[in-house]
Design a protein around this motif. Structure first.
Motif, PDB file in Angstrom:
ATOM      1  N   ARG A 113      -9.429   4.354  -3.230  1.00  0.00           N
ATOM      2  CA  ARG A 113      -9.027   5.642  -3.813  1.00  0.00           C
ATOM      3  C   ARG A 113      -7.876   5.508  -4.806  1.00  0.00           C
ATOM      4  O   ARG A 113      -7.470   6.496  -5.416  1.00  0.00           O
ATOM      5  CB  ARG A 113      -8.607   6.607  -2.701  1.00  0.00           C
ATOM      6  CG  ARG A 113      -9.761   7.013  -1.806  1.00  0.00           C
ATOM      7  CD  ARG A 113      -9.293   8.000  -0.747  1.00  0.00           C
ATOM      8  NE  ARG A 113      -9.649   7.465   0.561  1.00  0.00           N
ATOM      9  CZ  ARG A 113      -9.011   7.701   1.680  1.00  0.00           C
ATOM     10  NH1 ARG A 113      -7.934   8.458   1.665  1.00  0.00           N
ATOM     11  NH2 ARG A 113      -9.409   7.182   2.813  1.00  0.00           N
ATOM     12  N   TYR A 114      -7.325   4.297  -4.932  1.00  0.00           N
ATOM     13  CA  TYR A 114      -6.129   4.113  -5.745  1.00  0.00           C
ATOM     14  C   TYR A 114      -6.320   2.961  -6.730  1.00  0.00           C
ATOM     15  O   TYR A 114      -6.028   1.793  -6.406  1.00  0.00           O
ATOM     16  CB  TYR A 114      -4.909   3.846  -4.852  1.00  0.00           C
ATOM     17  CG  TYR A 114      -4.669   4.970  -3.872  1.00  0.00           C
ATOM     18  CD1 TYR A 114      -3.922   6.090  -4.231  1.00  0.00           C
ATOM     19  CD2 TYR A 114      -5.217   4.921  -2.585  1.00  0.00           C
ATOM     20  CE1 TYR A 114      -3.714   7.126  -3.331  1.00  0.00           C
ATOM     21  CE2 TYR A 114      -5.012   5.954  -1.681  1.00  0.00           C
ATOM     22  CZ  TYR A 114      -4.262   7.062  -2.067  1.00  0.00           C
ATOM     23  OH  TYR A 114      -4.069   8.095  -1.176  1.00  0.00           O
ATOM     24  N   PRO A 115      -6.812   3.254  -7.916  1.00  0.00           N
ATOM     25  CA  PRO A 115      -7.060   2.196  -8.915  1.00  0.00           C
ATOM     26  C   PRO A 115      -5.828   1.349  -9.227  1.00  0.00           C
ATOM     27  O   PRO A 115      -5.935   0.134  -9.413  1.00  0.00           O
ATOM     28  CB  PRO A 115      -7.511   2.978 -10.153  1.00  0.00           C
ATOM     29  CG  PRO A 115      -8.023   4.273  -9.617  1.00  0.00           C
ATOM     30  CD  PRO A 115      -7.203   4.578  -8.400  1.00  0.00           C
ATOM     31  N   ASP A 116      -4.652   1.985  -9.290  1.00  0.00           N
ATOM     32  CA  ASP A 116      -3.431   1.240  -9.579  1.00  0.00           C
ATOM     33  C   ASP A 116      -3.135   0.224  -8.469  1.00  0.00           C
ATOM     34  O   ASP A 116      -2.664  -0.886  -8.738  1.00  0.00           O
ATOM     35  CB  ASP A 116      -2.240   2.187  -9.733  1.00  0.00           C
ATOM     36  CG  ASP A 116      -2.325   2.997 -11.019  1.00  0.00           C
ATOM     37  OD1 ASP A 116      -3.121   2.618 -11.897  1.00  0.00           O
ATOM     38  OD2 ASP A 116      -1.597   3.998 -11.125  1.00  0.00           O
ATOM     39  N   LEU A 117      -3.396   0.630  -7.231  1.00  0.00           N
ATOM     40  CA  LEU A 117      -3.195  -0.278  -6.102  1.00  0.00           C
ATOM     41  C   LEU A 117      -4.183  -1.442  -6.173  1.00  0.00           C
ATOM     42  O   LEU A 117      -3.807  -2.596  -6.010  1.00  0.00           O
ATOM     43  CB  LEU A 117      -3.365   0.479  -4.776  1.00  0.00           C
ATOM     44  CG  LEU A 117      -3.358  -0.373  -3.495  1.00  0.00           C
ATOM     45  CD1 LEU A 117      -2.032  -1.108  -3.344  1.00  0.00           C
ATOM     46  CD2 LEU A 117      -3.635   0.506  -2.277  1.00  0.00           C
ATOM     47  N   LYS A 118      -5.438  -1.135  -6.458  1.00  0.00           N
ATOM     48  CA  LYS A 118      -6.480  -2.165  -6.512  1.00  0.00           C
ATOM     49  C   LYS A 118      -6.200  -3.217  -7.583  1.00  0.00           C
ATOM     50  O   LYS A 118      -6.616  -4.369  -7.443  1.00  0.00           O
ATOM     51  CB  LYS A 118      -7.842  -1.521  -6.797  1.00  0.00           C
ATOM     52  CG  LYS A 118      -8.482  -0.873  -5.580  1.00  0.00           C
ATOM     53  CD  LYS A 118      -9.818  -0.260  -5.933  1.00  0.00           C
ATOM     54  CE  LYS A 118     -10.800  -1.322  -6.363  1.00  0.00           C
ATOM     55  NZ  LYS A 118     -12.129  -0.771  -6.677  1.00  0.00           N
ATOM     56  N   SER A 119      -5.494  -2.825  -8.618  1.00  0.00           N
ATOM     57  CA  SER A 119      -5.222  -3.763  -9.706  1.00  0.00           C
ATOM     58  C   SER A 119      -3.841  -4.416  -9.592  1.00  0.00           C
ATOM     59  O   SER A 119      -3.493  -5.262 -10.409  1.00  0.00           O
ATOM     60  CB  SER A 119      -5.344  -3.047 -11.058  1.00  0.00           C
ATOM     61  OG  SER A 119      -4.373  -2.010 -11.151  1.00  0.00           O
ATOM     62  N   ASN A 120      -3.064  -4.022  -8.576  1.00  0.00           N
ATOM     63  CA  ASN A 120      -1.728  -4.582  -8.392  1.00  0.00           C
ATOM     64  C   ASN A 120      -1.825  -6.057  -7.984  1.00  0.00           C
ATOM     65  O   ASN A 120      -2.559  -6.402  -7.048  1.00  0.00           O
ATOM     66  CB  ASN A 120      -0.985  -3.773  -7.316  1.00  0.00           C
ATOM     67  CG  ASN A 120       0.385  -4.339  -7.028  1.00  0.00           C
ATOM     68  OD1 ASN A 120       0.528  -5.153  -6.127  1.00  0.00           O
ATOM     69  ND2 ASN A 120       1.373  -3.896  -7.783  1.00  0.00           N
ATOM     70  N   GLN A 121      -1.088  -6.932  -8.670  1.00  0.00           N
ATOM     71  CA  GLN A 121      -1.191  -8.373  -8.430  1.00  0.00           C
ATOM     72  C   GLN A 121      -0.766  -8.760  -7.012  1.00  0.00           C
ATOM     73  O   GLN A 121      -1.376  -9.627  -6.383  1.00  0.00           O
ATOM     74  CB  GLN A 121      -0.346  -9.141  -9.455  1.00  0.00           C
ATOM     75  CG  GLN A 121      -0.910  -9.111 -10.864  1.00  0.00           C
ATOM     76  CD  GLN A 121      -2.337  -9.655 -10.931  1.00  0.00           C
ATOM     77  OE1 GLN A 121      -2.612 -10.754 -10.445  1.00  0.00           O
ATOM     78  NE2 GLN A 121      -3.234  -8.893 -11.522  1.00  0.00           N
ATOM     79  N   ASN A 122       0.262  -8.118  -6.525  1.00  0.00           N
ATOM     80  CA  ASN A 122       0.726  -8.412  -5.168  1.00  0.00           C
ATOM     81  C   ASN A 122      -0.345  -8.036  -4.144  1.00  0.00           C
ATOM     82  O   ASN A 122      -0.629  -8.790  -3.208  1.00  0.00           O
ATOM     83  CB  ASN A 122       2.030  -7.663  -4.883  1.00  0.00           C
ATOM     84  CG  ASN A 122       2.700  -8.138  -3.603  1.00  0.00           C
ATOM     85  OD1 ASN A 122       2.652  -9.308  -3.271  1.00  0.00           O
ATOM     86  ND2 ASN A 122       3.310  -7.210  -2.886  1.00  0.00           N
ATOM     87  N   PHE A 123      -0.961  -6.866  -4.348  1.00  0.00           N
ATOM     88  CA  PHE A 123      -2.018  -6.421  -3.436  1.00  0.00           C
ATOM     89  C   PHE A 123      -3.213  -7.374  -3.500  1.00  0.00           C
ATOM     90  O   PHE A 123      -3.774  -7.751  -2.468  1.00  0.00           O
ATOM     91  CB  PHE A 123      -2.460  -4.993  -3.795  1.00  0.00           C
ATOM     92  CG  PHE A 123      -3.598  -4.500  -2.946  1.00  0.00           C
ATOM     93  CD1 PHE A 123      -3.370  -4.057  -1.653  1.00  0.00           C
ATOM     94  CD2 PHE A 123      -4.893  -4.478  -3.440  1.00  0.00           C
ATOM     95  CE1 PHE A 123      -4.423  -3.604  -0.856  1.00  0.00           C
ATOM     96  CE2 PHE A 123      -5.941  -4.022  -2.662  1.00  0.00           C
ATOM     97  CZ  PHE A 123      -5.707  -3.582  -1.368  1.00  0.00           C
ATOM     98  N   VAL A 177       0.842  -1.205   0.000  1.00  0.00           N
ATOM     99  CA  VAL A 177       0.000   0.000   0.000  1.00  0.00           C
ATOM    100  C   VAL A 177       0.871   1.246   0.000  1.00  0.00           C
ATOM    101  O   VAL A 177       0.604   2.216  -0.708  1.00  0.00           O
ATOM    102  CB  VAL A 177      -0.955   0.001   1.213  1.00  0.00           C
ATOM    103  CG1 VAL A 177      -1.718   1.336   1.308  1.00  0.00           C
ATOM    104  CG2 VAL A 177      -1.955  -1.155   1.121  1.00  0.00           C
ATOM    105  N   LYS A 178       1.952   1.208   0.775  1.00  0.00           N
ATOM    106  CA  LYS A 178       2.848   2.360   0.866  1.00  0.00           C
ATOM    107  C   LYS A 178       3.423   2.726  -0.499  1.00  0.00           C
ATOM    108  O   LYS A 178       3.637   3.908  -0.806  1.00  0.00           O
ATOM    109  CB  LYS A 178       3.986   2.035   1.846  1.00  0.00           C
ATOM    110  CG  LYS A 178       4.798   3.246   2.274  1.00  0.00           C
ATOM    111  CD  LYS A 178       6.017   2.821   3.095  1.00  0.00           C
ATOM    112  CE  LYS A 178       5.609   2.225   4.426  1.00  0.00           C
ATOM    113  NZ  LYS A 178       6.813   1.883   5.241  1.00  0.00           N
ATOM    114  N   GLY A 179       3.665   1.725  -1.330  1.00  0.00           N
ATOM    115  CA  GLY A 179       4.220   1.983  -2.657  1.00  0.00           C
ATOM    116  C   GLY A 179       3.285   2.769  -3.554  1.00  0.00           C
ATOM    117  O   GLY A 179       3.729   3.437  -4.491  1.00  0.00           O
TER     118      GLY A 179
END
Length: 202
Positions: A122-132, A62-64
């Motif tokens: 609030r962070y679409p890129d985070l929501k789609s990150n495979q690790n997340f 998340v921090k990234g």
């Protein structure tokens, strides 16, 4: 010599008969159920530890993507530190204050995690990150395992407590196991505490 052998055989037979009768009337139920409580508690702790082990990677991921959410991230880290600092031994299972302290710390961690997961909206890129996504899935599975482990622990404690409060367990408890008290059980410290938190926000 034959008399001695006969007497020994007779004594063994009587001992076997008494042991069989005692085993059949529930004399071993209390220590058996007590061990089941301890075993069930170990599973509860294992699942909470599994959740705690997932958190550092989740926070880093998340921090990234959301460094500005420092307050939420800090709250999760602090709640994790508090939750993992409270250890409940088998002896502590009889201590209501210790159990409440443990439950409250875990409940605070659950709340902090829920807020962290909400941040991802609030962070679409985070929501789609495979690790997340992988961590989110593991966290959801762990929350379900926690719910199952708690349910099993509650059932084990109820079985044990019922045994020492009812006949014939109550008699055996007063005669042989008076040092084994009523066990403390989980209580709902948050609304809908019996339900696993929803961590899938898709």
């Amino acid at each position: 010599m034959d008399t001695q052998r006969f007497r020994t055989t007779w004594q063994m037979a009587i001992l076997f008969l008494i042991s069989s009768l005692l085993a059949g009337c529930g004399i071993n139920n209390i220590p058996t159920y007590d061990e089941q409580v301890k075993s069930a508690w170990s599973q509860v702790e294992n699942q909470y530890q599994r959740r705690a082990d997932l958190i550092p990677n989740l926070v880093e991921t998340v921090k990234g993507f959301a460094r500005q959410e420092q307050e939420t991230l800090t709250a999760v880290v602090e709640a994790r530190a508090k939750a993992t600092s409270i250890n409940i031994s088998a002896a502590d299972l009889n201590d209501p204050a210790k159990m409440r302290q443990f439950e409250q710390a875990q409940s605070q961690l659950t709340g902090a995690l829920s807020r962290l997961m909400a941040v991802s909206e609030r962070y679409p890129d985070l929501k789609s990150n495979q690790n997340f996504l992988a961590l989110q899935s593991q966290l959801e599975g762990t929350e379900n395992r926690i719910a199952v482990a708690r349910r099993d622990f509650i059932a084990a404690v109820e079985r044990y407590n019922t045994e020492i409060r009812t006949f014939p367990g109550r008699i055996w408890h007063s005669l042989m196991y008076s040092d084994m008290p009523i066990r403390e059980n989980f209580s709902a410290t948050t609304e809908n505490a019996e339900q696993a938190p929803q961590v899938n926000f898709e």
